[in-house]
Design an enzyme around this catalytic site. Structure first.
Site, PDB file in Angstrom:
ATOM      1  N   ASP A  29      37.649  48.847  39.014  1.00  0.00           N
ATOM      2  CA  ASP A  29      36.721  48.043  39.805  1.00  0.00           C
ATOM      3  C   ASP A  29      35.627  47.489  38.880  1.00  0.00           C
ATOM      4  O   ASP A  29      35.070  48.207  38.042  1.00  0.00           O
ATOM      5  CB  ASP A  29      36.087  48.890  40.916  1.00  0.00           C
ATOM      6  N   ASN A  86      38.802  49.990  53.028  1.00  0.00           N
ATOM      7  CA  ASN A  86      37.918  49.278  53.944  1.00  0.00           C
ATOM      8  C   ASN A  86      38.723  48.244  54.735  1.00  0.00           C
ATOM      9  O   ASN A  86      39.595  47.568  54.178  1.00  0.00           O
ATOM     10  CB  ASN A  86      36.795  48.600  53.161  1.00  0.00           C
ATOM     11  N   SER A  94      35.427  43.149  51.562  1.00  0.00           N
ATOM     12  CA  SER A  94      34.989  41.857  51.030  1.00  0.00           C
ATOM     13  C   SER A  94      36.122  41.061  50.398  1.00  0.00           C
ATOM     14  O   SER A  94      36.011  39.853  50.231  1.00  0.00           O
ATOM     15  CB  SER A  94      33.873  42.061  49.996  1.00  0.00           C
ATOM     16  N   VAL A  95      37.200  41.742  50.037  1.00  0.00           N
ATOM     17  CA  VAL A  95      38.367  41.044  49.484  1.00  0.00           C
ATOM     18  C   VAL A  95      39.521  41.277  50.452  1.00  0.00           C
ATOM     19  O   VAL A  95      39.902  42.431  50.715  1.00  0.00           O
ATOM     20  CB  VAL A  95      38.723  41.550  48.079  1.00  0.00           C
ATOM     21  N   HIS A  99      43.639  46.887  49.582  1.00  0.00           N
ATOM     22  CA  HIS A  99      43.427  47.647  48.358  1.00  0.00           C
ATOM     23  C   HIS A  99      42.948  49.044  48.708  1.00  0.00           C
ATOM     24  O   HIS A  99      42.206  49.241  49.668  1.00  0.00           O
ATOM     25  CB  HIS A  99      42.422  46.964  47.430  1.00  0.00           C
ATOM     26  N   HIS A 101      40.695  52.014  47.236  1.00  0.00           N
ATOM     27  CA  HIS A 101      39.740  52.463  46.227  1.00  0.00           C
ATOM     28  C   HIS A 101      40.090  53.901  45.866  1.00  0.00           C
ATOM     29  O   HIS A 101      40.207  54.755  46.757  1.00  0.00           O
ATOM     30  CB  HIS A 101      38.308  52.465  46.777  1.00  0.00           C
TER      31      HIS A 101
HETATM   32  P1  AMP Z   1      36.043  45.947  49.451  1.00  0.00           P
HETATM   33  O1  AMP Z   1      34.585  45.796  49.665  1.00  0.00           O
HETATM   34  O2  AMP Z   1      36.626  47.204  50.002  1.00  0.00           O
HETATM   35  O3  AMP Z   1      36.815  44.716  49.892  1.00  0.00           O
HETATM   36  O4  AMP Z   1      36.252  46.108  47.884  1.00  0.00           O
HETATM   37  C1  AMP Z   1      36.346  45.040  47.010  1.00  0.00           C
HETATM   38  C2  AMP Z   1      36.099  45.606  45.652  1.00  0.00           C
HETATM   39  O5  AMP Z   1      36.582  44.675  44.698  1.00  0.00           O
HETATM   40  C3  AMP Z   1      34.622  45.845  45.300  1.00  0.00           C
HETATM   41  O6  AMP Z   1      34.442  47.226  44.975  1.00  0.00           O
HETATM   42  C4  AMP Z   1      34.380  44.933  44.106  1.00  0.00           C
HETATM   43  O7  AMP Z   1      33.522  45.509  43.162  1.00  0.00           O
HETATM   44  C5  AMP Z   1      35.776  44.755  43.559  1.00  0.00           C
HETATM   45  N1  AMP Z   1      36.029  43.519  42.828  1.00  0.00           N
HETATM   46  C6  AMP Z   1      35.724  42.258  43.194  1.00  0.00           C
HETATM   47  N2  AMP Z   1      36.148  41.388  42.265  1.00  0.00           N
HETATM   48  C7  AMP Z   1      36.736  42.113  41.287  1.00  0.00           C
HETATM   49  C8  AMP Z   1      37.379  41.793  40.062  1.00  0.00           C
HETATM   50  N3  AMP Z   1      37.483  40.530  39.642  1.00  0.00           N
HETATM   51  N4  AMP Z   1      37.866  42.797  39.294  1.00  0.00           N
HETATM   52  C9  AMP Z   1      37.756  44.085  39.711  1.00  0.00           C
HETATM   53  N5  AMP Z   1      37.185  44.449  40.866  1.00  0.00           N
HETATM   54  C10 AMP Z   1      36.670  43.484  41.647  1.00  0.00           C
END
Ligand code: AMP
Length: 115
Positions: A29, A86, A94-95, A99, A101
């Site tokens: 991350d 999440n 947010s993505v 995924h 974690h």
């Molecule tokens: P979530 O909030 O569960 O969707 O987690 C998204 C995660 O992706 C967050 O912990 C971010 O820090 C991580 N993240 C976003 N962009 C990148 C990236 N380019 N490389 C690695 N991690 C990322």
């Protein structure tokens, strides 16, 4: 549908990749919340747990088996670790590419929003 994790899978943007096979990719991350913070993603573009289908059973099981191996490789199995998925806005997703974690290397609080 395009998203940042699909771009990492396609090598369009860089990432610190720790594991890859035909079904999944794991990378560190970029904004770690623990000494070990690895994201494990399916190569299939699944938006979230809220959109999984029965046909995704194999890849979902595969992700959990690989999470175990990646945690072992990262050295956090004995101390313990947490897997977090999440899902949608209230969780902080947010993505919008599924995924897991993998978080470890520190003592974590419960419930999770208490840190
Ligand atoms: P979530 O909030 O569960 O969707 O987690 C998204 C995660 O992706 C967050 O912990 C971010 O820090 C991580 N993240 C976003 N962009 C990148 C990236 N380019 N490389 C690695 N991690 C990322």
């Amino acid at each position: 549908m395009s998203n940042i994790f699909a771009d990492i899978i396609d090598r369009k943007i860089p990432a610190d990749i720790v594991y890859e096979d035909e079904l999944c990719l794991a990378f560190k991350d970029v904004n770690p919340q623990a000494p070990v913070h690895i994201l494990l993603v399916p190569k299939k573009e699944i938006v979230s747990i809220a959109t999984v289908e029965p046909e995704d059973k194999e890849v979902l099981g595969h992700l959990l088996v690989k999470a175990r191996e990646i945690a072992e490789q990262a050295g956090v199995t004995e101390g313990g670790y947490r897997l977090v998925i999440n899902t949608n806005a209230d969780s902080g997703q947010s993505v919008f590419h599924l995924h897991i974690h993998i978080l470890g290397g520190k003592r974590m609080g419960w419930p999770p929003w208490a840190n």
